[in-house]
Motif scaffolding. Structure first.
Motif, PDB file in Angstrom:
ATOM      1  N   ILE A 133      -2.796 -14.673  -1.117  1.00  0.00           N
ATOM      2  CA  ILE A 133      -3.626 -15.076   0.021  1.00  0.00           C
ATOM      3  C   ILE A 133      -4.546 -16.231  -0.379  1.00  0.00           C
ATOM      4  CG2 ILE A 133      -5.543 -14.337   1.491  1.00  0.00           C
ATOM      5  CD1 ILE A 133      -4.155 -11.539   1.531  1.00  0.00           C
ATOM      6  N   ASP A 134      -5.185 -16.108  -1.530  1.00  0.00           N
ATOM      7  CA  ASP A 134      -6.087 -17.163  -1.991  1.00  0.00           C
ATOM      8  C   ASP A 134      -5.326 -18.462  -2.247  1.00  0.00           C
ATOM      9  OD1 ASP A 134      -8.324 -15.549  -1.831  1.00  0.00           O
ATOM     10  OD2 ASP A 134      -8.167 -14.871  -3.920  1.00  0.00           O
ATOM     11  N   ALA A 135      -4.095 -18.344  -2.746  1.00  0.00           N
ATOM     12  CA  ALA A 135      -3.288 -19.540  -3.005  1.00  0.00           C
ATOM     13  C   ALA A 135      -2.957 -20.276  -1.710  1.00  0.00           C
ATOM     14  CB  ALA A 135      -2.006 -19.163  -3.734  1.00  0.00           C
ATOM     15  N   MET A 136      -2.954 -19.524  -0.586  1.00  0.00           N
ATOM     16  CA  MET A 136      -2.688 -20.136   0.715  1.00  0.00           C
ATOM     17  C   MET A 136      -3.973 -20.410   1.488  1.00  0.00           C
ATOM     18  SD  MET A 136       0.585 -17.894   1.991  1.00  0.00           S
ATOM     19  CE  MET A 136       2.077 -17.746   1.021  1.00  0.00           C
ATOM     20  N   ASN A 137      -5.118 -20.246   0.828  1.00  0.00           N
ATOM     21  CA  ASN A 137      -6.426 -20.463   1.467  1.00  0.00           C
ATOM     22  C   ASN A 137      -6.622 -19.571   2.680  1.00  0.00           C
ATOM     23  OD1 ASN A 137      -7.283 -22.538  -0.354  1.00  0.00           O
ATOM     24  ND2 ASN A 137      -5.915 -23.964   0.720  1.00  0.00           N
ATOM     25  N   GLY A 138      -5.973 -18.404   2.649  1.00  0.00           N
ATOM     26  CA  GLY A 138      -6.136 -17.442   3.731  1.00  0.00           C
ATOM     27  C   GLY A 138      -5.320 -17.730   4.971  1.00  0.00           C
ATOM     28  N   VAL A 154       0.112  -9.480  11.055  1.00  0.00           N
ATOM     29  CA  VAL A 154      -1.201 -10.071  11.292  1.00  0.00           C
ATOM     30  C   VAL A 154      -1.122 -11.549  10.934  1.00  0.00           C
ATOM     31  CG1 VAL A 154      -3.620 -10.132  10.601  1.00  0.00           C
ATOM     32  CG2 VAL A 154      -2.458  -7.934  10.892  1.00  0.00           C
ATOM     33  N   VAL A 155      -1.396 -12.403  11.908  1.00  0.00           N
ATOM     34  CA  VAL A 155      -1.434 -13.848  11.692  1.00  0.00           C
ATOM     35  C   VAL A 155      -2.882 -14.205  11.388  1.00  0.00           C
ATOM     36  CG1 VAL A 155      -0.951 -16.108  12.682  1.00  0.00           C
ATOM     37  CG2 VAL A 155       0.488 -14.148  13.289  1.00  0.00           C
ATOM     38  N   ALA A 156      -3.160 -14.517  10.118  1.00  0.00           N
ATOM     39  CA  ALA A 156      -4.538 -14.664   9.658  1.00  0.00           C
ATOM     40  C   ALA A 156      -4.973 -16.122   9.627  1.00  0.00           C
ATOM     41  CB  ALA A 156      -4.676 -14.054   8.267  1.00  0.00           C
ATOM     42  N   ASP A 157      -6.235 -16.349  10.005  1.00  0.00           N
ATOM     43  CA  ASP A 157      -6.847 -17.680   9.927  1.00  0.00           C
ATOM     44  C   ASP A 157      -7.701 -17.834   8.681  1.00  0.00           C
ATOM     45  OD1 ASP A 157      -5.827 -18.675  12.408  1.00  0.00           O
ATOM     46  OD2 ASP A 157      -7.313 -17.466  13.454  1.00  0.00           O
ATOM     47  N   THR A 158      -8.158 -16.698   8.139  1.00  0.00           N
ATOM     48  CA  THR A 158      -9.062 -16.742   6.985  1.00  0.00           C
ATOM     49  C   THR A 158      -8.603 -15.744   5.931  1.00  0.00           C
ATOM     50  OG1 THR A 158     -10.543 -15.019   7.814  1.00  0.00           O
ATOM     51  CG2 THR A 158     -10.981 -17.283   8.533  1.00  0.00           C
ATOM     52  N   ALA A 159      -9.087 -15.953   4.709  1.00  0.00           N
ATOM     53  CA  ALA A 159      -8.759 -15.035   3.612  1.00  0.00           C
ATOM     54  C   ALA A 159      -9.307 -13.641   3.900  1.00  0.00           C
ATOM     55  CB  ALA A 159      -9.307 -15.571   2.300  1.00  0.00           C
ATOM     56  N   ASP A 160     -10.504 -13.559   4.469  1.00  0.00           N
ATOM     57  CA  ASP A 160     -11.091 -12.246   4.774  1.00  0.00           C
ATOM     58  C   ASP A 160     -10.225 -11.478   5.765  1.00  0.00           C
ATOM     59  OD1 ASP A 160     -13.179 -12.667   3.058  1.00  0.00           O
ATOM     60  OD2 ASP A 160     -14.619 -13.242   4.634  1.00  0.00           O
ATOM     61  N   GLU A 161      -9.737 -12.177   6.789  1.00  0.00           N
ATOM     62  CA  GLU A 161      -8.889 -11.541   7.793  1.00  0.00           C
ATOM     63  C   GLU A 161      -7.582 -11.048   7.170  1.00  0.00           C
ATOM     64  OE1 GLU A 161      -6.982 -12.585  12.223  1.00  0.00           O
ATOM     65  OE2 GLU A 161      -8.030 -14.136  11.067  1.00  0.00           O
ATOM     66  N   ALA A 162      -6.989 -11.881   6.313  1.00  0.00           N
ATOM     67  CA  ALA A 162      -5.730 -11.503   5.662  1.00  0.00           C
ATOM     68  C   ALA A 162      -5.942 -10.323   4.721  1.00  0.00           C
ATOM     69  CB  ALA A 162      -5.153 -12.696   4.911  1.00  0.00           C
ATOM     70  N   LYS A 163      -7.033 -10.349   3.960  1.00  0.00           N
ATOM     71  CA  LYS A 163      -7.287  -9.264   3.007  1.00  0.00           C
ATOM     72  C   LYS A 163      -7.600  -7.951   3.723  1.00  0.00           C
ATOM     73  CE  LYS A 163      -8.656 -12.371  -0.720  1.00  0.00           C
ATOM     74  NZ  LYS A 163      -9.758 -12.911  -1.561  1.00  0.00           N
ATOM     75  N   ALA A 164      -8.255  -8.034   4.868  1.00  0.00           N
ATOM     76  CA  ALA A 164      -8.494  -6.819   5.655  1.00  0.00           C
ATOM     77  C   ALA A 164      -7.178  -6.220   6.121  1.00  0.00           C
ATOM     78  CB  ALA A 164      -9.397  -7.142   6.855  1.00  0.00           C
ATOM     79  N   ALA A 165      -6.223  -7.086   6.492  1.00  0.00           N
ATOM     80  CA  ALA A 165      -4.900  -6.598   6.894  1.00  0.00           C
ATOM     81  C   ALA A 165      -4.183  -5.950   5.718  1.00  0.00           C
ATOM     82  CB  ALA A 165      -4.072  -7.750   7.454  1.00  0.00           C
ATOM     83  N   VAL A 166      -4.302  -6.555   4.547  1.00  0.00           N
ATOM     84  CA  VAL A 166      -3.711  -5.978   3.331  1.00  0.00           C
ATOM     85  C   VAL A 166      -4.306  -4.596   3.058  1.00  0.00           C
ATOM     86  CG1 VAL A 166      -3.614  -6.192   0.814  1.00  0.00           C
ATOM     87  CG2 VAL A 166      -3.071  -8.152   2.257  1.00  0.00           C
ATOM     88  N   ASP A 167      -5.636  -4.505   3.124  1.00  0.00           N
ATOM     89  CA  ASP A 167      -6.305  -3.224   2.867  1.00  0.00           C
ATOM     90  C   ASP A 167      -5.802  -2.142   3.817  1.00  0.00           C
ATOM     91  OD1 ASP A 167      -7.741  -4.550   0.929  1.00  0.00           O
ATOM     92  OD2 ASP A 167      -9.607  -4.665   2.094  1.00  0.00           O
ATOM     93  N   ALA A 168      -5.684  -2.498   5.097  1.00  0.00           N
ATOM     94  CA  ALA A 168      -5.250  -1.519   6.095  1.00  0.00           C
ATOM     95  C   ALA A 168      -3.806  -1.092   5.857  1.00  0.00           C
ATOM     96  CB  ALA A 168      -5.412  -2.101   7.498  1.00  0.00           C
ATOM     97  N   MET A 169      -2.939  -2.079   5.627  1.00  0.00           N
ATOM     98  CA  MET A 169      -1.520  -1.750   5.485  1.00  0.00           C
ATOM     99  C   MET A 169      -1.237  -0.969   4.210  1.00  0.00           C
ATOM    100  SD  MET A 169       0.508  -5.086   6.962  1.00  0.00           S
ATOM    101  CE  MET A 169       0.031  -5.876   8.501  1.00  0.00           C
ATOM    102  N   LEU A 170      -1.766  -1.447   3.077  1.00  0.00           N
ATOM    103  CA  LEU A 170      -1.541  -0.717   1.828  1.00  0.00           C
ATOM    104  C   LEU A 170      -2.301   0.600   1.818  1.00  0.00           C
ATOM    105  CD1 LEU A 170      -1.547  -3.560  -0.868  1.00  0.00           C
ATOM    106  CD2 LEU A 170       0.411  -2.352   0.124  1.00  0.00           C
ATOM    107  N   GLY A 171      -3.298   0.714   2.688  1.00  0.00           N
ATOM    108  CA  GLY A 171      -4.035   1.965   2.824  1.00  0.00           C
ATOM    109  C   GLY A 171      -3.351   2.990   3.699  1.00  0.00           C
ATOM    110  N   GLY A 172      -2.156   2.649   4.198  1.00  0.00           N
ATOM    111  CA  GLY A 172      -1.369   3.626   4.949  1.00  0.00           C
ATOM    112  C   GLY A 172      -1.361   3.445   6.446  1.00  0.00           C
TER     113      GLY A 172
END
Length: 418
Positions: A133-138, A154-172
């Motif tokens: 995500i960081d390599a793609m600037n979010g 999730v189509v993310a505009d920012t790193a925070d948005e993308a990481k929140a999606a990662v947290d949710a998905m990997l969180g089950g």
């Protein structure tokens, strides 16, 4: 022929309508169906995810052809099981259905066969996902690997948005479907969908459509399973269609056969028309929803004949005819969708007396008094037909305006720029 159609959504209502029109069909059974299909065949109270009961019913009733509407039974191997029992099934094997069942499989397959697609990275832990995500600037797309009912993107505009999606998905968030996730390059351009029929070797172009995925007007809000569509796609001209067939569909058909997993059935190719050419966003191993509701009303060829050609390897000498008319579908959904929503709200005036308008049921039932009620997120799909997109759009919205359902909502801009 005795046909068993599996599914109870808008896609299956569209399929049921086309199947019921076939001169080859003498008996159509639909499991479980919905109230909109009551006049098209016999509704059988077996859920679409009760694979053992569906298999037993098909065998005991000596069904000639089983048409599998949703993706989950295909990914679970129901078509394989039926074929092994000597019953024709329209839909790919479980191995071939991995094209939809696993986004990582589909991306790896495209890499092996030089099919154009965005860069991607698979991850099963947050640290590696965050690095990509960081390599793609979010500015990226986060996807659940498995089936998530059209909501695992999730189509993310920012790193925070993308990481929140990662947290949710990997969180089950999506159970086993998001144990593995994909971080994809976010490509830009108009979207379009192309549908082809495959028989294990040959591939035949069917039709095109353009879906509207975001929940609200102006392509705002969360992704949904689809809030409306238009067919033919205003974005895909003949040259682009041939390019997609040449660069995506035919290589896919050859590649699947070469890898020992021949693909038979309908193939949905979701595309992004980038500045450097079409790229694959996703594959589906069945008709889309709401794309089926906008494509199948334009079909002039007998659908059962086409399905038999696909299941029997006969597409090499087959062609399909389509109405030149345009079709526009507007989805009516329960307020709150694609998030939490209430079930059971009453729907009235859901019939159309306009021959150029069809109201497909997607998430409806009848209560103990016979009242039509909403039971799903996407509930109705209203399709208008016309000589051009503007007329088709007008027909659809005129019908939508007549439906009495205060708890529903819809986008007002479907096909507005066509």
């Amino acid at each position: 022929m005795k046909i068993l159609l599996i599914g109870g959504g808008g896609r299956e209502h569209a399929l049921a309508r086309s199947i019921a029109d076939s001169p080859l069909v003498t008996d159509l059974r639909i499991a479980p169906g919905n109230p909109g299909m009551e006049g098209l065949g016999t509704l059988i109270q077996i859920k679409a995810d009760d694979y053992d009961a569906l298999f037993d019913y098909a065998v005991n009733e000596a069904v000639d052809l089983v048409v599998i509407g949703p993706e989950a039974p295909l990914v679970a191997g129901l078509a394989d099981r039926l074929q092994d029992a000597g019953i024709r099934a329209f839909g790919p094997s479980a191995a071939a259905a991995q094209l939809e069942g696993s986004k990582e499989f589909a991306r790896d397959f495209c890499t092996r066969h030089n099919i154009p697609q965005p860069a991607f990275f698979a991850a099963q832990d947050k640290d590696s996902a965050y690095r990509h995500i960081d390599a793609m600037n979010g500015f990226c797309v986060v996807k659940a690997d498995g089936l998530a009912a059209g909501k695992g993107v999730v189509v993310a505009d920012t790193a925070d948005e993308a990481k929140a999606a990662v947290d949710a998905m990997l969180g089950g968030q999506f159970g086993d479907a998001s144990k593995t996730i994909l971080i994809e390059e976010r490509i830009t351009g108009p979207e379009a969908s192309l549908f082809a029929l495959l028989d294990g070797g040959d591939a035949l172009y069917m039709a095109s459509a353009q879906d509207h995925k975001r929940a609200y007007d102006g392509d705002k809000g969360p992704n949904t399973g689809g809030m409306g569509a238009i067919s033919p796609s205003p974005r895909l001209d003949d040259a682009l269609i041939e390019q997609v067939m040449d660069q995506v569909v035919r290589p896919l058909a050859r590649g699947m056969a070469d890898e020992g997993i021949p693909y038979q059935g309908v193939l949905y190719v979701g595309l992004m028309l980038t500045a450097t050419g079409p790229q694959v966003i996703e594959f589906n191993c069945r008709f889309g929803d709401p794309e089926a509701q906008v494509i199948l009303p334009r079909l002039k060829t007998d659908i059962i004949t086409a399905m038999l050609a696909a299941t029997d390897g006969g597409l090499g000498h087959f062609d399909m005819r389509w109405d030149d008319a345009n079709a526009v579908t507007v989805v009516m959904a329960t307020k709150g969708y694609p998030g939490a929503y209430d079930k059971g709200s009453a729907i009235n005036n859901s019939e159309s007396d306009d021959p150029d308008c069809i109201i497909f049921h997607a998430g409806t039932a009848r209560d103990e008094h016979g009242q039509l009620i909403a039971t799903g997120g996407r509930v109705l799909a209203v399709t208008g037909m016309g000589d051009n997109a503007a007329i088709a759009r007008q027909k659809a919205y005129e019908a939508v305006a007549k439906i009495d359902w205060p708890e529903g909502f819809y986008r007002s801009d479907i096909a507005a720029d066509s």
